[in-house]
Design a protein around this motif. Sequence first.
Motif, PDB file in Angstrom:
ATOM      1  N   GLN A 107       0.838  -1.212   0.000  1.00  0.00           N
ATOM      2  CA  GLN A 107       0.000   0.000   0.000  1.00  0.00           C
ATOM      3  C   GLN A 107       0.872   1.262   0.000  1.00  0.00           C
ATOM      4  N   GLU A 108       1.925   1.234   0.842  1.00  0.00           N
ATOM      5  CA  GLU A 108       2.811   2.408   0.901  1.00  0.00           C
ATOM      6  C   GLU A 108       3.539   2.589  -0.428  1.00  0.00           C
ATOM      7  N   PHE A 109       3.935   1.454  -1.004  1.00  0.00           N
ATOM      8  CA  PHE A 109       4.595   1.523  -2.310  1.00  0.00           C
ATOM      9  C   PHE A 109       3.653   2.142  -3.352  1.00  0.00           C
ATOM     10  N   GLU A 110       2.386   1.713  -3.311  1.00  0.00           N
ATOM     11  CA  GLU A 110       1.397   2.251  -4.262  1.00  0.00           C
ATOM     12  C   GLU A 110       1.235   3.763  -4.087  1.00  0.00           C
ATOM     13  N   GLN A 111       1.268   4.196  -2.819  1.00  0.00           N
ATOM     14  CA  GLN A 111       1.129   5.633  -2.561  1.00  0.00           C
ATOM     15  C   GLN A 111       2.320   6.403  -3.138  1.00  0.00           C
ATOM     16  N   PHE A 112       3.517   5.853  -2.941  1.00  0.00           N
ATOM     17  CA  PHE A 112       4.721   6.495  -3.483  1.00  0.00           C
ATOM     18  C   PHE A 112       4.654   6.533  -5.014  1.00  0.00           C
ATOM     19  N   ALA A 113       4.205   5.441  -5.598  1.00  0.00           N
ATOM     20  CA  ALA A 113       4.118   5.373  -7.060  1.00  0.00           C
ATOM     21  C   ALA A 113       3.096   6.381  -7.579  1.00  0.00           C
ATOM     22  N   GLN A 114       2.004   6.520  -6.831  1.00  0.00           N
ATOM     23  CA  GLN A 114       0.967   7.481  -7.209  1.00  0.00           C
ATOM     24  C   GLN A 114       1.513   8.915  -7.132  1.00  0.00           C
ATOM     25  N   LEU A 115       2.297   9.144  -6.101  1.00  0.00           N
ATOM     26  CA  LEU A 115       2.925  10.460  -5.933  1.00  0.00           C
ATOM     27  C   LEU A 115       3.836  10.761  -7.130  1.00  0.00           C
ATOM     28  N   ASN A 116       4.598   9.752  -7.543  1.00  0.00           N
ATOM     29  CA  ASN A 116       5.464   9.922  -8.715  1.00  0.00           C
ATOM     30  C   ASN A 116       4.649  10.320  -9.942  1.00  0.00           C
ATOM     31  N   ARG A 117       3.501   9.660 -10.107  1.00  0.00           N
ATOM     32  CA  ARG A 117       2.664   9.954 -11.275  1.00  0.00           C
ATOM     33  C   ARG A 117       2.142  11.387 -11.218  1.00  0.00           C
ATOM     34  N   LEU A 118       1.824  11.836  -9.984  1.00  0.00           N
ATOM     35  CA  LEU A 118       1.331  13.203  -9.811  1.00  0.00           C
ATOM     36  C   LEU A 118       2.370  14.222 -10.256  1.00  0.00           C
ATOM     37  N   PHE A 119       3.619  13.942  -9.916  1.00  0.00           N
ATOM     38  CA  PHE A 119       4.693  14.872 -10.262  1.00  0.00           C
ATOM     39  C   PHE A 119       5.035  14.821 -11.748  1.00  0.00           C
ATOM     40  N   LYS A 120       4.959  13.641 -12.302  1.00  0.00           N
ATOM     41  CA  LYS A 120       5.378  13.513 -13.706  1.00  0.00           C
ATOM     42  C   LYS A 120       4.297  13.944 -14.683  1.00  0.00           C
ATOM     43  N   GLY A 121       3.063  13.933 -14.244  1.00  0.00           N
ATOM     44  CA  GLY A 121       1.985  14.345 -15.131  1.00  0.00           C
ATOM     45  C   GLY A 121       1.767  15.847 -15.052  1.00  0.00           C
ATOM     46  N   ALA A 122       1.520  16.464 -16.190  1.00  0.00           N
ATOM     47  CA  ALA A 122       1.328  17.919 -16.226  1.00  0.00           C
ATOM     48  C   ALA A 122       0.070  18.349 -15.473  1.00  0.00           C
ATOM     49  N   ALA A 123      -0.836  17.428 -15.300  1.00  0.00           N
ATOM     50  CA  ALA A 123      -2.093  17.798 -14.635  1.00  0.00           C
ATOM     51  C   ALA A 123      -1.949  17.861 -13.112  1.00  0.00           C
TER      52      ALA A 123
ATOM     53  N   PHE B 107      20.660  23.170 -14.794  1.00  0.00           N
ATOM     54  CA  PHE B 107      19.990  22.991 -13.500  1.00  0.00           C
ATOM     55  C   PHE B 107      20.961  23.219 -12.353  1.00  0.00           C
ATOM     56  N   ARG B 108      22.191  22.820 -12.588  1.00  0.00           N
ATOM     57  CA  ARG B 108      23.183  23.025 -11.525  1.00  0.00           C
ATOM     58  C   ARG B 108      23.413  24.522 -11.296  1.00  0.00           C
ATOM     59  N   ILE B 109      23.451  25.261 -12.403  1.00  0.00           N
ATOM     60  CA  ILE B 109      23.610  26.719 -12.278  1.00  0.00           C
ATOM     61  C   ILE B 109      22.406  27.301 -11.538  1.00  0.00           C
ATOM     62  N   MET B 110      21.218  26.826 -11.914  1.00  0.00           N
ATOM     63  CA  MET B 110      20.009  27.390 -11.309  1.00  0.00           C
ATOM     64  C   MET B 110      19.940  27.080  -9.805  1.00  0.00           C
ATOM     65  N   ILE B 111      20.297  25.859  -9.450  1.00  0.00           N
ATOM     66  CA  ILE B 111      20.307  25.510  -8.021  1.00  0.00           C
ATOM     67  C   ILE B 111      21.244  26.457  -7.275  1.00  0.00           C
TER      68      ILE B 111
ATOM     69  N   MET C 291      11.828  17.799  -6.659  1.00  0.00           N
ATOM     70  CA  MET C 291      11.665  18.364  -8.000  1.00  0.00           C
ATOM     71  C   MET C 291      12.695  17.793  -8.977  1.00  0.00           C
ATOM     72  N   LEU C 292      13.932  17.703  -8.507  1.00  0.00           N
ATOM     73  CA  LEU C 292      14.998  17.246  -9.415  1.00  0.00           C
ATOM     74  C   LEU C 292      14.818  15.776  -9.798  1.00  0.00           C
ATOM     75  N   VAL C 293      14.453  14.949  -8.826  1.00  0.00           N
ATOM     76  CA  VAL C 293      14.393  13.503  -9.099  1.00  0.00           C
ATOM     77  C   VAL C 293      13.050  13.102  -9.695  1.00  0.00           C
ATOM     78  N   LEU C 294      11.955  13.572  -9.088  1.00  0.00           N
ATOM     79  CA  LEU C 294      10.641  13.119  -9.550  1.00  0.00           C
ATOM     80  C   LEU C 294      10.187  13.830 -10.820  1.00  0.00           C
ATOM     81  N   VAL C 295      10.416  15.131 -10.879  1.00  0.00           N
ATOM     82  CA  VAL C 295       9.920  15.885 -12.028  1.00  0.00           C
ATOM     83  C   VAL C 295      10.918  15.885 -13.173  1.00  0.00           C
ATOM     84  N   GLU C 296      12.130  16.273 -12.867  1.00  0.00           N
ATOM     85  CA  GLU C 296      13.118  16.395 -13.940  1.00  0.00           C
ATOM     86  C   GLU C 296      13.828  15.078 -14.232  1.00  0.00           C
TER      87      GLU C 296
END
Lengths: 303, 180
Positions: A41-57, B73-77, B134-139
């Motif tokens: 469950q915790e893994f799923e939450q982390f994975a969901q969080l990743n999707r939130l960050f990677k998706g533009a929405a 990104f390193r410059i910006m950080i 931000m660096l790991v998850l987004v970028e």
Amino acid sequence: MNQMQCTNVRELLSTYVDSELDPVTSLRVANHLEGCVGCRQEFEQFAQLNRLFKGAAGVFVDIEPTLTGRAKAINDRVRNKILSELAAVSPAHDQDDSLSEEFFPPVIKKTSPATAHPVGIKRWFPPKFLKKLALVAATVVLTTLLGFTGLIYWAHYSGTLMAGTVRTHWVCTQLDHLGLYRTTPEQTQNLLLRYQIQAPDLSAVGLKFQGVHQCKIAKADFAHLVYLDHANQTVSVFYGGQEAIVKLREQAGTVTPQTVFTKQDGNMRVTAVCTANQDHLWMVAGVLTPEQIQIVTNSICLR
Amino acid sequence: MSDAVPVTQPADQVRLGNFESQVFSHTPALLRTAVRMCGNAAEAEDIVQDTLLRAWKYWDRFEPGTNCRAWLFRIMINVIHRRREGLEAVAPHLSMSEPEMTNVLRFESKIEMDENGTAAALAKLPSEYREVLMLVLVEEFSYKEASAMLNIPMGTVMSRLHRARQMMMKFLKRGASQAG
């Protein structure tokens, strides 16, 4: 393979979800997740969080629509700024470069003329290179000065009279070769008058008088008379007054009239001669045979 | 853009063209991260502009073929850290490591704009957790790259990420229960 505990797995979940674990640990975590509902469950939450960050929405829902336009405006501003700076290149624009900066320097000052592509001499000799060159030159000059000072001190202010005579003879010979101790006939005459002496005539042993300068041996004041032999080798004759006699007495004990001290240092023979009234001390240093020393000593004492 | 185009040397034009083609495409990503890191759009634009000008200044140091995005990104950080240090030096009581204070001071009305509450939760994180997230998850920089950019050990990247995720989950759950 050992079964992992939930506590250990949960500490690794963040790294696992980013695929940054090594293959063996990753497999062990995967095995654990298959059989553990809580960790999964915790893994799923982390994975969901990743999707939130990677998706533009997700996390960027408020900025995505205007992002491209804003980025383009920034690019335009930067381009304009660079172009205007290139058009007005100032020779002073690189002066704030610093060797002490780490990977990147401080923030560019908005009010200063900005950096542009180096031109002219700066293209071939950038400021950092010139600074390094200046640093090396300053170090060389400083080291030379310190070494020179140390050499002078070593020769003129340390050790006994006999040892000091050898050192002073060596150092003064080197400096004389550099032309630093060359004196005019008038200067020579004035210095001989000051010490109330005449340059001994040592032509009997083939030595020709060259000049005189003031010198120190073991902190005592001396006139340094420089002679040259047939082979152009320097022989030094030093003349010291009462101060030198006192110094010799301190170091050698009793000094009687016409006491002759001799010291052999390599192929250098040093002789100190105390004249009859004990007010004057003559010292001779150079590559001389015992016979030559004897003739020189006689010449001095007979004066 | 002004009508009068300043006169530049051909070598400068080539250099600028090279710079633009490699750097300007990364501006949206830089801006996106800067907004989330500092929480203020105007300040973020200022940071990105500062970053690009600095990249231009040191463009000779960039090695062609290496990762330009990571370099930028390193410059910006670095720019963000210096600004943060300056802010803390001016007003040490407004510490950036206090999430609640950061939120109140810097995010203004942006929170309400995010329907999912993720941005608000992110804003509550201490800045050092927010930047690594931000660096790991987004970028999608690797731990190693993030470690180099932030000048911290890999282990610190891992622990900050883990802690940041836990805090995010806590904030999101709390937000969901309040909304409910």
